[in-house]
Design an enzyme around this catalytic site. Structure first.
Site, PDB file in Angstrom:
ATOM      1  N   ASP A 122     -12.952   3.744   8.894  1.00 46.33           N
ATOM      2  CA  ASP A 122     -12.997   3.650   7.494  1.00 46.33           C
ATOM      3  C   ASP A 122     -13.173   2.417   6.978  1.00 46.33           C
ATOM      4  O   ASP A 122     -12.644   2.059   5.954  1.00 46.33           O
ATOM      5  CB  ASP A 122     -11.861   4.375   6.998  1.00 46.33           C
ATOM      6  CG  ASP A 122     -11.966   4.830   5.327  1.00 46.33           C
ATOM      7  OD1 ASP A 122     -13.058   5.057   5.026  1.00 46.33           O
ATOM      8  OD2 ASP A 122     -11.185   4.929   4.683  1.00 46.33           O
ATOM      9  N   LYS A 154       0.844  -1.334   0.070  1.00 42.85           N
ATOM     10  CA  LYS A 154      -0.036  -0.222  -0.117  1.00 42.85           C
ATOM     11  C   LYS A 154       0.704   1.146  -0.027  1.00 42.85           C
ATOM     12  O   LYS A 154       1.807   1.437   0.807  1.00 42.85           O
ATOM     13  CB  LYS A 154      -0.846   0.039   1.260  1.00 42.85           C
ATOM     14  CG  LYS A 154      -2.006   1.142   1.176  1.00 42.85           C
ATOM     15  CD  LYS A 154      -2.984   1.114   2.297  1.00 42.85           C
ATOM     16  CE  LYS A 154      -2.518   2.154   3.291  1.00 42.85           C
ATOM     17  NZ  LYS A 154      -3.428   2.174   4.287  1.00 42.85           N
TER      18      LYS A 154
END
Ligand SMILES: *[C@@H]1O[C@H](CO)[C@@H](O)[C@H](O)[C@H]1NC(C)=O
Ligand SMILES: *[C@@H]1O[C@H](CO)[C@@H](O)[C@H](O)[C@H]1NC(C)=O
Ligand SMILES: *[C@@H]1O[C@H](CO)[C@@H](O)[C@H](O)[C@H]1NC(C)=O
Ligand SMILES: *[C@@H]1O[C@H](CO)[C@@H](O)[C@H](O)[C@H]1NC(C)=O
Ligand SMILES: *[C@@H]1O[C@H](CO)[C@@H](O)[C@H](O)[C@H]1NC(C)=O
Ligand SMILES: *[C@@H]1O[C@H](CO)[C@@H](O)[C@H](O)[C@H]1NC(C)=O
Ligand SMILES: *[C@@H]1O[C@H](CO)[C@@H](O)[C@H](O)[C@H]1NC(C)=O
Ligand SMILES: CC(=O)N[C@H]1CO[C@H](CO)[C@@H](O)[C@@H]1O
Length: 765
Positions: free
Chosen positions: A540, A443
């Protein structure tokens, strides 16, 4: 002597029963004249028999419908009868007695007398093959059961292991010969110490060990996991440690057996071919021979010769080694010096060494903490972190290690710094081909991602502390000026977002897979909210943050925005709202209030998205301008909730389960946080067959119009920053090459993280 006239008396009253019975009461007898007891569903049968036409008579249990008589349990295995004069009774205090009527002697007894006079004992052969003595004073538990006294066979539901409270052990013992069920040479038992595992011994000598259970299988050996016939399980807690299995469906007849020559076979009955088929043999190859390669030797059947010393080690007795006698094992090229900063080398896909000399710390420890614990003790030569047992450290020579081509676990062996450095040089490969490719997911956080050093640090620290099968594992991180990356375990099926919202891929997600994903996310989230030693609100949760492994198990990722709480605190207020439209709860998006219930809202959105196969935000319907939540609420109130279901799913899906999920989803997205269930309640609903569900009330944000405009200043000081700008790249790369700031290529990755964190601490203080 008092007993037999009584028996005799009753014999006169009893003739051979014409219909099968599954019980025997005091006063009734079972004679060796073909009489049997048959379990209620006609699966198991008990009676006198002679194994493979031996001379002797035994009382045993076999499958009624398996033509080849297969003894599963034998009562008087060490004291046979020479002829058919045996009688089996249960006396009024609950003792099962086999006696020889000719000589009036007791051959065998279950020693299960119960002193209460009015216990009304009855012997019963149950449909799982368990022979039990029930009494009216013990309720559901048994005075005695054959499952507590296994012979050579394990049936579904039987346990192999220990009741740690009562110190009772269940283990298998081979027969002496094919015709003689008396105790043979081999035992197969659970060794409960350290990392519990199954051990086959011949006499006192260890012949084979399964390796520790990793949550799915033993020792990571590829063959010992779930399969088409049965589901293995292993329980290890403070009360029990045992192995057991269940057949995948009721029509399967299967058993596990230790045979006379010490083979460990799982067999299934093949009706058509009229024979037992061995489906799994443990101890199947050369490397399964216990400690074949000696201390520190690694065994791999795909190699010639199978034994090898790991890098940094050399055979202790080179001449023996050359003659393929590996029992001397390996020794270090450079002795360890505890005072010089040591390193560890990671050996992936290993069968972890035997636990003869070890420390286990079951408290939830991260890999870094485990490494530090090992470093603190000069005798510690290796460590590993397992999901089930926590941190394990070895203090002596490592015995019985294998390296597999797939499966296995990470083992970290302590090495002298010079050996690590040498290995690093040896790894440099000028041809730009990667010597040891490991697939990872990276990521990459873009420079203006809104995620500051602080969030990055939060995420890394959180990840290191968390371990759960529904959370993605962090392997490492790197920081290079402005650029930051997180290295995760590789997730072959990418993210839920890419899978579920794509019409082409979505077809491969049948309801079973979707339900598994929903339950997995719920488990991961519950762990964050309640079961991890931190209390974490994710903030999230969304489809792109749910990654999928090769078996489509969901793993929650991305804790950059997560918020940790101490103690009882479970809600907070923030000036900085981060999250993603379509998943944010009203109280969070508008007022900055977040709590576990704001995660529950996002979870509810996910559930409805999974059922529908479409995104909440941007949902379009010709009849109205509601979003997916609004649409779900509408069809629910119209009494047509199944209209919500993704047309890509086959129509065979179980309606009740889908309805349960839709209702659970709607309960989660209710407007008022206090109306929403907790994740533990959600899991309870998902796990129940026909739960009583409350009626959902109006959801929050059910039309797009209700969404706050990110550009308007109506939210005052609050700022939105979506984390959509975080990208997930999937790369086939050498982990070592992306991890900067490292001394040795072979040092395990979290070591680099450790350095990085220490560095970060310094900068932020
Ligand atoms: C049942 O058998 C056991 C063992 O032989 C014996 O100790 C006990 O007294 C018997 N009970 C009765 C009521 O005969
Ligand atoms: C037990 O033995 C006696 C004689 O010793 C015999 O009369 C009786 O039939 C036998 N009972 C059974 C059940 O074999
Ligand atoms: C019952 O107890 C006797 C005496 O203690 C013992 O010899 C026998 O092996 C026991 N039987 C069983 C089946 O445990
Ligand atoms: C035990 O099982 C092994 C493996 O299936 C087989 O080769 C062996 O013949 C069996 N031994 C006996 C005595 O049945
Ligand atoms: C286990 O680890 C915890 C946390 O690091 C530590 O507090 C505890 O002392 C350790 N226990 C043992 C027996 O080492
Ligand atoms: C290392 O651990 C072992 C086992 O717990 C212990 O006996 C030994 O004293 C420890 N050594 C040191 C230096 O702490
Ligand atoms: C959907 O998945 C297919 C098959 O993997 C792929 O070819 C296609 O580009 C995807 N569509 C979108 C919109 O991502
Ligand atoms: C549905 C789907 O694409 N499943 C894939 C998940 O990943 C495994 C391993 O790469 C594939 O074999 C599956 O086809």
């Amino acid at each position: 002597m008092m007993v037999f006239p009584l028996i005799f008396f009753f014999l006169i009253c009893l003739s051979r029963p014409s219909t099968a019975i599954d019980t025997l009461s005091p006063g009734q007898t079972l004679l060796d004249n073909g009489q049997t007891i048959v379990s209620a569903s006609q699966t198991f049968e008990l009676g006198f028999f002679s194994p493979w036409n031996s001379e002797n008579r035994y009382v045993g249990i076999w499958f009624k419908n398996v033509q080849q008589q297969t003894p599963l349990w034998v009562a008087n295995k060490n004291s046979p009868l020479g002829d058919s004069s045996g009688v089996l009774v249960i006396n009024s205090s609950g003792n099962i007695i086999i006696s020889n009527n000719a000589t009036n002697t007791i051959i065998w007894s279950s020693n299960s007398s119960y002193s209460a006079a009015t216990s009304n004992p009855v012997l019963q052969l149950l449909d799982n093959g368990n022979l039990v003595v029930k009494t009216n004073v013990l309720g559901d538990s048994y005075l005695w059961q054959s499952f507590d006294h296994p012979c050579d066979t394990l049936l579904p539901g039987m346990k192999l292991g220990w009741n740690l409270r009562s110190n009772q052990e269940w283990y298998l013992t081979s027969w002496r010969t094919l015709q003689d069920p008396s105790s043979g040479d081999y035992t197969y038992r659970v060794d409960p110490r350290g990392l519990p595992q199954l051990v086959l011994r011949q006499g006192a000598q260890v012949q084979y060990r399964s390796g520790p259970w990793d949550g799915l299988r033993f020792g990571g050996g590829p063959e010992l996991g779930k399969n088409a016939v049965y589901d293995p399980m292993f329980v290890s807690d403070s009360n029990n440690v045992y192995y057991s299995f269940v057949n995948n469906d009721n029509s399967i007849v299967s058993r596990f057996v230790v045979n006379q020559s010490g083979a460990l076979n799982h067999l299934t009955w093949n009706e058509r071919q009229n024979e037992w088929i061995v489906i799994i043999t443990l101890r199947a190859d050369l490397c399964d021979r216990y400690a074949l390669c000696g201390p520190y030797g690694f065994c791999n059947v795909d190699r010639q010769p199978v034994c090898q010393c790991p890098d940094g080690f050399t055979p202790r007795l080179p001449e023996d080694w050359a003659r393929l006698d590996w029992s001397g094992g390996c020794v270090r090229k450079t002795p360890l010096n505890c005072n010089v900063a040591p390193g560890f080398r990671r050996f992936p896909r290993s069968k972890l060494p035997d636990t003869a000399y070890f420390l286990v710390n079951r408290t939830e420890m991260s890999l870094v903490e485990c490494r530090e614990a090992c470093l603190r003790n000069c005798s510690c030569v290796a460590y590993a972190r397992t999901e089930n047992s926590g941190c394990v450290a070895w203090l002596g020579g490592l015995l019985d290690v294998r390296d597999y081509s797939e499966g296995g676990q990470d083992l970290y062996i302590r090495m002298a710094a010079s050996d690590l450095a040498l290995a690093a040089q040896g790894q440099e490969n000028p041809s730009g081909e990667l010597p040891t490719g490991q697939e990872v997911a990276v990521k990459k956080l873009s420079k203006d991602s809104g995620q500051g050093l602080r969030e990055f640090k939060t995420e890394v620290i959180l990840y290191l502390k968390l371990q759960h099968r529904n959370l993605v594992r962090l392997l490492g991180c790197c920081i290079n000026g402005e650029e930051r990356m997180l290295v995760y375990e590789y997730m072959p099926n990418r993210s839920l977002e890419l899978m579920i919202f794509n019409q082409t891929r979505g077809t491969s997600l049948d309801w079973g897979k979707r339900f598994n994903i929903i339950v997995g996310i719920a488990r991961g989230l519950l762990y964050l909210h309640r079961d991890s030693r931190l209390r974490i609100i994710h903030r999230d949760l969304k489809a792109s943050n749910i990654l999928l492994d090769s078996e489509m198990n969901p793993k929650i990722s991305d804790f950059g925005l997560a918020k940790t709480f101490g103690g009882d605190q479970s809600a907070d207020n923030t000036n900085r709202i981060v999250g993603t439209y379509g998943y944010m709860s009203p109280e969070y998006a508008i007022d900055g209030l977040f709590s576990v219930k704001s995660d529950v809202f996002s979870f509810g959105v996910l559930v409805l998205e999974i059922v529908r196969g479409q995104k909440n935000r941007g949902f379009y319907h010709p009849d109205h301008d509601l979003n997916l939540l609004g649409h779900a609420w509408r069809v629910w109130n119209e009494g047509k909730p199944l209209e919500l279901v993704d047309a890509l799913m086959e129509s065979l899906a179980p309606t009740a389960e889908i309805l349960k999920c839709i209702q659970t989803g709607l309960l989660c997205v209710q407007q008022r946080p206090e109306d929403r269930p907790t994740m533990s309640f959600v899991l309870l609903l998902l796990d129940s067959e026909n739960p009583m569900l409350p009626q959902p009330k109006q959801p929050g944000f059910y039309t797009e119009r209700f969404l706050p405009d990110p550009d308007s200043s109506s939210t005052g000081k609050k700022r939105f920053s979506s984390s959509n700008d975080l990208t997930i790249l999937v790369a086939q790369i050498l982990v070592a090459q992306i991890l900067m700031q490292r001394e040795a290529v072979d040092e395990e990755i979290p070591g680099a993280v450790l350095h990085f964190l220490v560095d970060l601490e310094r900068k932020t203080k």
